[in-house]
Design an enzyme around this catalytic site. Structure first.
Site, PDB file in Angstrom:
ATOM      1  N   HIS A   5       0.837  -1.211   0.000  1.00  0.00           N
ATOM      2  CA  HIS A   5       0.000   0.000   0.000  1.00  0.00           C
ATOM      3  C   HIS A   5       0.862   1.248   0.000  1.00  0.00           C
ATOM      4  O   HIS A   5       2.055   1.196   0.247  1.00  0.00           O
ATOM      5  CB  HIS A   5      -0.983   0.025   1.183  1.00  0.00           C
ATOM      6  CG  HIS A   5      -0.361   0.053   2.549  1.00  0.00           C
ATOM      7  ND1 HIS A   5      -0.364  -1.036   3.386  1.00  0.00           N
ATOM      8  CD2 HIS A   5       0.274   1.032   3.223  1.00  0.00           C
ATOM      9  CE1 HIS A   5       0.248  -0.723   4.509  1.00  0.00           C
ATOM     10  NE2 HIS A   5       0.652   0.520   4.440  1.00  0.00           N
ATOM     11  N   ARG A   9      -1.850  10.773   4.458  1.00  0.00           N
ATOM     12  CA  ARG A   9      -2.533  11.378   5.601  1.00  0.00           C
ATOM     13  C   ARG A   9      -3.595  12.325   5.070  1.00  0.00           C
ATOM     14  O   ARG A   9      -3.292  13.177   4.219  1.00  0.00           O
ATOM     15  CB  ARG A   9      -1.535  12.127   6.484  1.00  0.00           C
ATOM     16  CG  ARG A   9      -0.545  11.189   7.152  1.00  0.00           C
ATOM     17  CD  ARG A   9       0.372  11.928   8.119  1.00  0.00           C
ATOM     18  NE  ARG A   9       1.282  11.004   8.763  1.00  0.00           N
ATOM     19  CZ  ARG A   9       2.514  10.731   8.304  1.00  0.00           C
ATOM     20  NH1 ARG A   9       2.950  11.327   7.197  1.00  0.00           N
ATOM     21  NH2 ARG A   9       3.287   9.856   8.922  1.00  0.00           N
ATOM     22  N   ASN A  60      -5.545  11.291  11.357  1.00  0.00           N
ATOM     23  CA  ASN A  60      -5.147  11.560  12.743  1.00  0.00           C
ATOM     24  C   ASN A  60      -6.237  12.404  13.370  1.00  0.00           C
ATOM     25  O   ASN A  60      -6.543  13.496  12.840  1.00  0.00           O
ATOM     26  CB  ASN A  60      -3.799  12.302  12.777  1.00  0.00           C
ATOM     27  CG  ASN A  60      -2.646  11.387  12.454  1.00  0.00           C
ATOM     28  OD1 ASN A  60      -2.369  10.456  13.215  1.00  0.00           O
ATOM     29  ND2 ASN A  60      -1.971  11.617  11.349  1.00  0.00           N
ATOM     30  N   HIS A  74       2.885  11.859  -7.344  1.00  0.00           N
ATOM     31  CA  HIS A  74       1.534  11.388  -7.642  1.00  0.00           C
ATOM     32  C   HIS A  74       1.454   9.879  -7.465  1.00  0.00           C
ATOM     33  O   HIS A  74       2.467   9.181  -7.382  1.00  0.00           O
ATOM     34  CB  HIS A  74       1.135  11.750  -9.076  1.00  0.00           C
ATOM     35  CG  HIS A  74       2.097  11.256 -10.107  1.00  0.00           C
ATOM     36  ND1 HIS A  74       3.099  12.034 -10.663  1.00  0.00           N
ATOM     37  CD2 HIS A  74       2.236  10.032 -10.682  1.00  0.00           C
ATOM     38  CE1 HIS A  74       3.778  11.322 -11.537  1.00  0.00           C
ATOM     39  NE2 HIS A  74       3.288  10.105 -11.568  1.00  0.00           N
ATOM     40  N   GLU A 122      -2.440  10.512 -11.113  1.00  0.00           N
ATOM     41  CA  GLU A 122      -2.244  10.510 -12.571  1.00  0.00           C
ATOM     42  C   GLU A 122      -3.069   9.395 -13.199  1.00  0.00           C
ATOM     43  O   GLU A 122      -3.148   8.281 -12.642  1.00  0.00           O
ATOM     44  CB  GLU A 122      -0.760  10.286 -12.890  1.00  0.00           C
ATOM     45  CG  GLU A 122      -0.429  10.322 -14.376  1.00  0.00           C
ATOM     46  CD  GLU A 122       1.043  10.068 -14.647  1.00  0.00           C
ATOM     47  OE1 GLU A 122       1.717   9.435 -13.818  1.00  0.00           O
ATOM     48  OE2 GLU A 122       1.524  10.517 -15.708  1.00  0.00           O
TER      49      GLU A 122
HETATM   50  C1  LIG Z   1      -1.658  -0.854   9.323  1.00  0.00           C
HETATM   51  C2  LIG Z   1      -0.301  -0.433   8.859  1.00  0.00           C
HETATM   52  O1  LIG Z   1      -0.310  -0.384   7.466  1.00  0.00           O
HETATM   53  C3  LIG Z   1       0.091   0.936   9.323  1.00  0.00           C
HETATM   54  O2  LIG Z   1       0.700   1.694   8.586  1.00  0.00           O
HETATM   55  S1  LIG Z   1      -0.291   1.409  10.947  1.00  0.00           S
HETATM   56  C4  LIG Z   1       1.347   2.020  11.397  1.00  0.00           C
HETATM   57  C5  LIG Z   1       1.217   3.140  12.376  1.00  0.00           C
HETATM   58  N1  LIG Z   1       0.494   4.248  11.799  1.00  0.00           N
HETATM   59  C6  LIG Z   1       0.241   5.336  12.516  1.00  0.00           C
HETATM   60  O3  LIG Z   1       0.614   5.470  13.669  1.00  0.00           O
HETATM   61  C7  LIG Z   1      -0.570   6.389  11.770  1.00  0.00           C
HETATM   62  C8  LIG Z   1      -0.805   7.609  12.619  1.00  0.00           C
HETATM   63  C9  LIG Z   1       0.474   8.437  12.805  1.00  0.00           C
HETATM   64  N2  LIG Z   1       0.193   9.510  13.716  1.00  0.00           N
HETATM   65  C10 LIG Z   1       0.908   8.984  11.458  1.00  0.00           C
HETATM   66  O4  LIG Z   1       0.364  10.022  11.047  1.00  0.00           O
HETATM   67  O5  LIG Z   1       1.774   8.331  10.810  1.00  0.00           O
HETATM   68  C11 LIG Z   1       2.627   3.585  12.716  1.00  0.00           C
HETATM   69  O6  LIG Z   1       3.267   4.320  11.954  1.00  0.00           O
HETATM   70  N3  LIG Z   1       3.098   3.136  13.902  1.00  0.00           N
HETATM   71  C12 LIG Z   1       4.444   3.542  14.357  1.00  0.00           C
HETATM   72  C13 LIG Z   1       5.076   2.362  15.029  1.00  0.00           C
HETATM   73  O7  LIG Z   1       6.270   2.464  15.326  1.00  0.00           O
HETATM   74  O8  LIG Z   1       4.358   1.368  15.244  1.00  0.00           O
HETATM   75 NI    NI Z   2       0.851   1.213   6.530  1.00  0.00          NI
END
Ligand SMILES: C[C@@H](O)C(=O)SC[C@H](NC(=O)CC[C@H](N)C(=O)O)C(=O)NCC(=O)O
Ligand code: NI
Length: 126
Positions: A5, A9, A60, A74, A122
């Site tokens: 993926h 944000r 967030n 893109h 794109e």
């Molecule tokens: C499900 C998996 O694909 C993820 O990317 S979740 C990982 C997690 N994401 C976040 O915390 C998103 C919110 C954060 N505030 C942001 O804007 O990136 C992540 O990055 N966790 C950090 C870790 O060390 O586990």
């Molecule tokens: Ni992820």
């Protein structure tokens, strides 16, 4: 390895889900809340991993806008007919920011649509 993926944000999760599903024809594959870290994820795409790469829309809680900076380029989608795709996107309320036509200096037909947060998508005719 394989691409699972791309994470974006976003400032309003439903607005983005609506764009990627209603304007670009993707499917909302799953969502997940993380109350401990105050964020919600929505995965969208034209199918699920592992057969399809997905977009991970990350909200967030309370953050409605990001400094987009100058580095992001893109995400590219393949379409059979970029002209028809743009018309369909316009009719669905999408914002075409680069009209379909041959890429500068080349022959591949491309177009750009901008998502609600300003991320460029794109469309490549192939
Ligand atoms: C499900 C998996 O694909 C993820 O990317 S979740 C990982 C997690 N994401 C976040 O915390 C998103 C919110 C954060 N505030 C942001 O804007 O990136 C992540 O990055 N966790 C950090 C870790 O060390 O586990
Ligand atoms: Ni992820």
């Amino acid at each position: 390895m394989r691409i699972l993926h791309t994470m974006l944000r976003v400032g309003n999760l439903q607005r983005s889900i609506d764009f990627y599903t209603q304007v670009l024809g993707m499917t909302l594959l799953r969502t997940s809340d993380n109350p401990d870290y105050k964020y919600t994820l929505a995965f969208v795409g034209y199918g699920s991993n592992p057969d399809h790469a997905e977009l991970e829309l990350t909200y967030n809680w309370g953050v409605e806008q990001y400094d987009m900076g100058t580095a992001y380029g893109h995400i590219a989608l393949g379409v059979p007919d970029a002209y028809a795709a743009c018309e369909k996107i316009r009719l669905a309320g999408g914002n075409i920011t680069r009209e379909p036509g041959p890429v500068k200096g080349g022959s591949t037909v491309i177009a750009f649509v901008t998502d609600p947060d300003g991320y460029k998508v794109e469309l490549i005719q192939r």
